[in-house]
Motif scaffolding. Structure first.
Motif, short mmCIF file in Angstrom:
data_model
loop_
_atom_site.label_atom_id
_atom_site.label_comp_id
_atom_site.label_asym_id
_atom_site.label_seq_id
_atom_site.Cartn_x
_atom_site.Cartn_y
_atom_site.Cartn_z
N LYS A 106 28.65 32.34 27.80
CA LYS A 106 29.28 33.63 27.50
C LYS A 106 29.93 34.23 28.74
O LYS A 106 30.97 34.89 28.65
N ILE A 107 29.31 34.03 29.89
CA ILE A 107 29.91 34.50 31.14
C ILE A 107 31.24 33.80 31.36
O ILE A 107 32.27 34.44 31.68
N ASP A 108 31.27 32.48 31.19
CA ASP A 108 32.52 31.73 31.37
C ASP A 108 33.62 32.25 30.45
O ASP A 108 34.74 32.55 30.89
N GLU A 109 33.31 32.37 29.17
CA GLU A 109 34.31 32.80 28.21
C GLU A 109 34.72 34.25 28.44
O GLU A 109 35.91 34.60 28.39
N GLY A 110 33.74 35.11 28.72
CA GLY A 110 34.03 36.52 28.92
C GLY A 110 34.89 36.79 30.14
O GLY A 110 35.82 37.61 30.10
N ILE A 111 34.61 36.12 31.24
CA ILE A 111 35.39 36.33 32.45
C ILE A 111 36.81 35.77 32.29
O ILE A 111 37.78 36.35 32.80
N GLN A 112 36.96 34.68 31.54
CA GLN A 112 38.31 34.18 31.24
C GLN A 112 39.09 35.23 30.44
O GLN A 112 40.26 35.50 30.74
N ARG A 113 38.47 35.80 29.42
CA ARG A 113 39.13 36.84 28.63
C ARG A 113 39.50 38.04 29.51
O ARG A 113 40.60 38.58 29.41
N LEU A 114 38.55 38.43 30.35
CA LEU A 114 38.78 39.58 31.21
C LEU A 114 39.91 39.30 32.20
O LEU A 114 40.75 40.18 32.47
N GLY A 115 39.97 38.08 32.73
CA GLY A 115 41.04 37.72 33.64
C GLY A 115 42.41 37.83 33.00
O GLY A 115 43.36 38.34 33.62
N LYS A 116 42.54 37.38 31.74
CA LYS A 116 43.81 37.49 31.03
C LYS A 116 44.20 38.95 30.82
O LYS A 116 45.36 39.33 31.00
N ALA A 117 43.22 39.75 30.44
CA ALA A 117 43.50 41.17 30.20
C ALA A 117 43.91 41.88 31.50
O ALA A 117 44.82 42.71 31.49
N PHE B 47 39.93 49.55 30.15
CA PHE B 47 38.84 49.16 29.27
C PHE B 47 39.33 48.94 27.84
O PHE B 47 38.97 47.97 27.18
N LYS B 48 40.18 49.85 27.36
CA LYS B 48 40.71 49.73 26.00
C LYS B 48 41.53 48.45 25.84
O LYS B 48 41.46 47.78 24.80
N GLN B 49 42.31 48.13 26.86
CA GLN B 49 43.11 46.90 26.82
C GLN B 49 42.22 45.66 26.79
O GLN B 49 42.47 44.71 26.06
N CYS B 50 41.16 45.69 27.58
CA CYS B 50 40.24 44.55 27.63
C CYS B 50 39.48 44.41 26.31
O CYS B 50 39.18 43.28 25.89
N LEU B 51 39.19 45.53 25.66
CA LEU B 51 38.49 45.48 24.40
C LEU B 51 39.32 44.75 23.34
O LEU B 51 38.77 44.11 22.43
N LYS B 52 40.64 44.84 23.47
CA LYS B 52 41.52 44.09 22.56
C LYS B 52 41.34 42.59 22.73
O LYS B 52 41.63 41.82 21.81
N HIS B 53 40.89 42.18 23.91
CA HIS B 53 40.59 40.77 24.18
C HIS B 53 39.13 40.45 23.90
O HIS B 53 38.64 39.38 24.28
N ASN B 54 38.43 41.39 23.26
CA ASN B 54 37.01 41.21 22.90
C ASN B 54 36.12 40.97 24.12
O ASN B 54 35.26 40.09 24.12
N VAL B 55 36.33 41.77 25.14
CA VAL B 55 35.47 41.73 26.31
C VAL B 55 35.34 43.16 26.84
O VAL B 55 36.29 43.95 26.74
N ALA B 56 34.16 43.50 27.37
CA ALA B 56 33.91 44.89 27.76
C ALA B 56 33.18 44.98 29.09
O ALA B 56 32.45 44.08 29.49
N PHE B 57 33.41 46.11 29.77
CA PHE B 57 32.73 46.47 31.01
C PHE B 57 32.50 47.97 30.98
O PHE B 57 32.84 48.64 30.00
N VAL B 58 31.92 48.54 32.02
CA VAL B 58 31.83 49.99 32.14
C VAL B 58 32.84 50.47 33.18
O VAL B 58 32.76 50.06 34.35
N PRO C 101 29.75 42.29 17.56
CA PRO C 101 29.29 40.93 17.86
C PRO C 101 30.39 40.00 18.34
O PRO C 101 30.11 38.96 18.94
N ASN C 102 31.65 40.35 18.06
CA ASN C 102 32.77 39.54 18.54
C ASN C 102 33.12 39.82 20.00
O ASN C 102 33.89 39.07 20.60
N VAL C 103 32.56 40.91 20.51
CA VAL C 103 32.86 41.31 21.89
C VAL C 103 31.82 40.74 22.84
O VAL C 103 30.62 40.84 22.59
#
Length: 396
Positions: free
Chosen positions: A378-389, A341-352, A26-28
């Motif tokens: 959630k899109i805003d927050e998730g894409i920001q996390r993904l961008g950092k990762a 993907f593993k690195q992004c998961l550390k930022h609590n965001v996921a893709f395939v 749920p945190n992802v």
């Protein structure tokens, strides 16, 4: 030691399942699943439709039925297919399936022997790759561009593999790329199928969900004059995936073969769901419902694309689809997308990751994002996390 069928992966792992399950935290914020927006499901309308199915067809709904499916629903789908896709067919040309996923499996079971060549877009739907591989297919990848599968490359592949059993394509808002095949190429695919005497499996789960671009482009099947194109679609994206209700339109000879294969799998598709969906179509404006879905998805896709431009590192590219549920991202310089993907998961965001979408050689640094099931915040927050990762991955 038990020896399993060769259809079971030798290492016993389910890479995609592991990825999707790990993203269920749920945190992802997960852009991994291909989920429609659950808040848009027509629950009250379907409750009424189910009540009507019990009232009018209770005994038939609970009894064994025809493997071809409920006649009333098949007639409704034939009418809709003619209106929406320019497909002219008769009752003998359509059968219901347990989701369009079963249609893929039945086609694989019917056509593919170990070593047979299957031509497919790259990238393409990962579950189709899995299904066809389970029957021993040898894949021949066909290059795509923004107008879908390149038919010049398709003809080259057909010349090189005259024994090919099947061409698989998703012409509308393709999974995973979001691309749409042009009208000219659809005509050409039908022409090549006849010329080289090979079946085309036209998979259309997303075609109704259009929110930009030109008017809807007719199906490949509508240009099929030699019965070489098999058309399949589903209620999963326009009503609810839990119904597991799809259909196949093909020549009557093939429908008979597919029906026999289906009978050995599950005997029939759920009667109650078929009667309920038939009642829903009769009593509701499904196109108005689809329009509502398309509006919401359009807003979410636009925000995701805007956020990608704003927060992703320079040089990262993404598709900008006119419909459907997915877009495709390419990150230059990244060689291992699973590690990414593993690195992004550390930022609590996921893709395939992109690898499972390729039948042949995966393109590194690619992945799929789903925008349909996440609200804007959630899109805003998730894409920001993904961008950092992504920035960290590129710098390292």
């Amino acid at each position: 030691m038990v020896e399993f069928s060769k259809r079971v992966p030798a290492d016993g792992t389910d890479a995609v399942g592991v990825i999707l399950n790990s993203a269920s935290d749920p945190n992802v914020i997960s852009f991994a699943g291909g989920l429609p927006a659950g808040e848009l499901f027509p629950i009250k309308e379907m409750e009424k439709a189910t009540d009507e199915a019990y009232e009018k067809h209770g005994e038939a709904a609970m009894q064994y039925g025809s493997a071809s499916g409920v006649v009333e629903l098949r007639k409704q789908l034939l009418k809709r297919s003619e209106e929406k896709e320019n497909i002219k067919a008769e009752l003998k040309n359509i059968m219901m399936t347990t989701g369009s996923e079963q249609a893929l499996d039945l086609m694989g079971k019917t056509f593919i022997n170990p070593g047979d060549a299957v031509l497919l877009e790259e990238p393409t739907y990962l579950c189709a790759v899995d299904v066809f591989r389970s029957y021993g297919a040898e894949f021949v990848g066909v290059e795509m561009d923004d107008n879908g599968m390149r038919t010049d490359k398709l003809e080259e592949a057909l010349k090189a593999h005259p024994e090919a059993k099947l061409i698989y394509t998703i012409p509308n808002y393709q999974n995973p790329s979001g691309r749409t095949m042009s009208l000219e190429r659809r005509k050409k695919v039908a022409e090549l199928a006849a010329k080289y005497d090979v079946y085309v499996l036209e998979d259309n789960p997303y075609g109704d969900i259009r929110f930009a671009g030109e008017e809807h482009i007719p199906s490949i099947k509508s240009f099929d004059t030699t019965d070489h194109v098999v058309y399949t679609s589903t209620f999963s994206k326009i009503l609810a995936p839990g119904f597991r209700l799809g259909w196949v339109i093909a020549n009557d000879y093939l429908i008979k073969k597919l029906t026999v294969m289906k009978q050995s799998a599950d005997l029939q598709t759920d009667n109650l769901v078929q009667y309920a969906c038939s009642a829903f179509l009769k009593n509701n404006d499904i196109d108005a419902h689809i329009k509502e879905i398309s509006k919401v998805y359009s807003e979410r896709k636009d925000r995701m694309v805007e956020d990608i431009k704003k927060y992703f590192p320079k040089g990262v590219q993404c598709t900008n689809p006119h419909g459907g549920m997915f877009l495709w991202v390419t990150v230059p310089g990244v060689e291992d997308t699973v590690e990414l993907f593993k690195q992004c998961l550390k930022h609590n965001v996921a893709f395939v990751p992109g690898d499972p979408f390729f039948g042949t050689n995966p393109v590194p640094g690619t992945f799929r994002l789903n925008y349909s099931c996440m609200p804007i915040d959630k899109i805003d927050e998730g894409i920001q996390r993904l961008g950092k990762a992504l920035q960290e991955a590129i710098e390292n």
